[in-house]
Design a protein around this motif. Sequence first.
Motif, mmCIF file in Angstrom:
data_model
loop_
_atom_site.group_PDB
_atom_site.id
_atom_site.type_symbol
_atom_site.label_atom_id
_atom_site.label_comp_id
_atom_site.label_asym_id
_atom_site.label_seq_id
_atom_site.Cartn_x
_atom_site.Cartn_y
_atom_site.Cartn_z
ATOM 1 N N THR A 1 -83.906 -44.124 -2.750
ATOM 2 C CA THR A 1 -84.356 -44.096 -4.141
ATOM 3 C C THR A 1 -83.554 -45.093 -4.968
ATOM 4 N N LEU A 2 -84.153 -45.545 -6.051
ATOM 5 C CA LEU A 2 -83.481 -46.507 -6.925
ATOM 6 C C LEU A 2 -82.237 -45.881 -7.554
ATOM 7 N N LYS A 3 -82.320 -44.602 -7.895
ATOM 8 C CA LYS A 3 -81.176 -43.921 -8.510
ATOM 9 C C LYS A 3 -79.984 -43.884 -7.558
ATOM 10 N N GLY A 4 -80.257 -43.644 -6.288
ATOM 11 C CA GLY A 4 -79.184 -43.588 -5.311
ATOM 12 C C GLY A 4 -78.523 -44.926 -5.062
ATOM 13 N N VAL B 1 -74.249 -49.068 -6.060
ATOM 14 C CA VAL B 1 -74.100 -50.327 -5.314
ATOM 15 C C VAL B 1 -74.505 -51.502 -6.185
ATOM 16 N N LEU B 2 -75.599 -51.361 -6.905
ATOM 17 C CA LEU B 2 -76.037 -52.418 -7.819
ATOM 18 C C LEU B 2 -74.989 -52.667 -8.902
ATOM 19 N N GLY B 3 -74.404 -51.591 -9.413
ATOM 20 C CA GLY B 3 -73.381 -51.736 -10.441
ATOM 21 C C GLY B 3 -72.150 -52.457 -9.918
ATOM 22 N N ALA B 4 -71.711 -52.087 -8.717
ATOM 23 C CA ALA B 4 -70.550 -52.748 -8.117
ATOM 24 C C ALA B 4 -70.838 -54.219 -7.855
ATOM 25 N N VAL C 1 -88.162 -53.686 -7.532
ATOM 26 C CA VAL C 1 -87.534 -53.516 -8.853
ATOM 27 C C VAL C 1 -86.183 -54.227 -8.900
ATOM 28 N N ILE C 2 -85.484 -54.252 -7.775
ATOM 29 C CA ILE C 2 -84.185 -54.914 -7.706
ATOM 30 C C ILE C 2 -84.325 -56.425 -7.631
ATOM 31 N N CYS C 3 -85.239 -56.905 -6.786
ATOM 32 C CA CYS C 3 -85.342 -58.342 -6.493
ATOM 33 C C CYS C 3 -85.950 -59.157 -7.635
ATOM 34 N N ILE C 4 -86.932 -58.604 -8.323
ATOM 35 C CA ILE C 4 -87.621 -59.370 -9.366
ATOM 36 C C ILE C 4 -86.670 -59.815 -10.479
#
Length: 379
Positions: free
Chosen positions: A147-150, A154-157, A197-200
């Motif tokens: 899930t994106l929430k999970g 990692v995205l924040g780091a 959602v991450i890549c775009i």
Amino acid sequence: MKTAKPNKIKDKAGKGDLLFLAAVIALAAYGVLCVYSASCYNAEVQYGDRFYFFKKQIIGFIIGLASMIGLSFLPYGKLKKTGIPALIVSLILLALVFVPGLGKSNYGATRWIGFGSFTIQPSEIAKYGFVLFTAGYFAKDPARMRTLKGVLPVLGAGLCICVLIMLEPNMSVTMCVGAIMIGMIFLGGVSKKALAVICIPVLFAVPVLILAEPYRLQRLSAFVNPWASPKEEGYQLIQSLYALGNGNLFGVGLFHSRQKFRFLPFAESDFILSVIAEETGFFGVLALFTLIGFIVWRGFRIARRCDNFYGYMLVSGIMIAFAVQSALNALVVSGCIPPTGLPLPLISAGNTSLVVTMTGMGIVYGVSRHNGKEVKHKI
């Protein structure tokens, strides 16, 4: 009669993937030779010692080899606890670059921390710090990464590391960290929707970052037509292309490059591949990247055969970093993407990159040695 509790018995580690180990050592040793060839003239002119860069690379090779062999004896499961500390240390080191007196600048970029004559490049360490954190975070609860929430921690780091590296500025390593982040998220099994959602936003951020700095626009212009400014922004790429063309199929011979006579900037570091191509030719470069490809293949093979999710993610992250950086360096040197400073791992001069990369490879080899060696028996 009481039944004893299951005991964890540690079997003796196996030999591991010796072909992987031999290939990594061979590539790093070849890098030492290439650094000497590419740097001997410049070292003699600038430092009065033609072996200046060679001696530094030898020291880095010995330290890296010791670290690589030493880590192979460490059961990789113990690295799980180092994820958060590794991330914190990486962020602190990246921040110290901007502390007056500690940060060292060169060619308009502040990318190093200096203690007297000793310098380190935190961005090289941060790549692997991020891998350790991400592998540990996902392995703790693999289901969370679907899930994106999970994935948000990692995205924040990754975003924090990228921002600090961009401020140096160093767009090439930022791209490398971004590729590691997306690659690990993808291999971990994130949903297609979350991945999109991450890549775009990442794809849209690249042109924004280029437009934000005038020097990046100048480099882009030089990439499109380097001969429009042959003595300025286009100079380095033109000299690199001269070296590639002069090498032909079989090269001019080891130690006989002409471009290393201070025509090609950073001949011993970011553009060492150009000198290798000039001296060994097309077939020499083909052999070099065959060896690099072999290391990447064996590394992902180790990851695929790993019997637990943590080892799989850890090895995959390290191999993504190595593969992406090798590919980006080759694309820059050949003029396929705009020029940017990024060393060829295990080859280019630079002790931080060499030691950290060999340490990462030691972790990969250690996984191949200890995989499946910790078993539970009932007594």
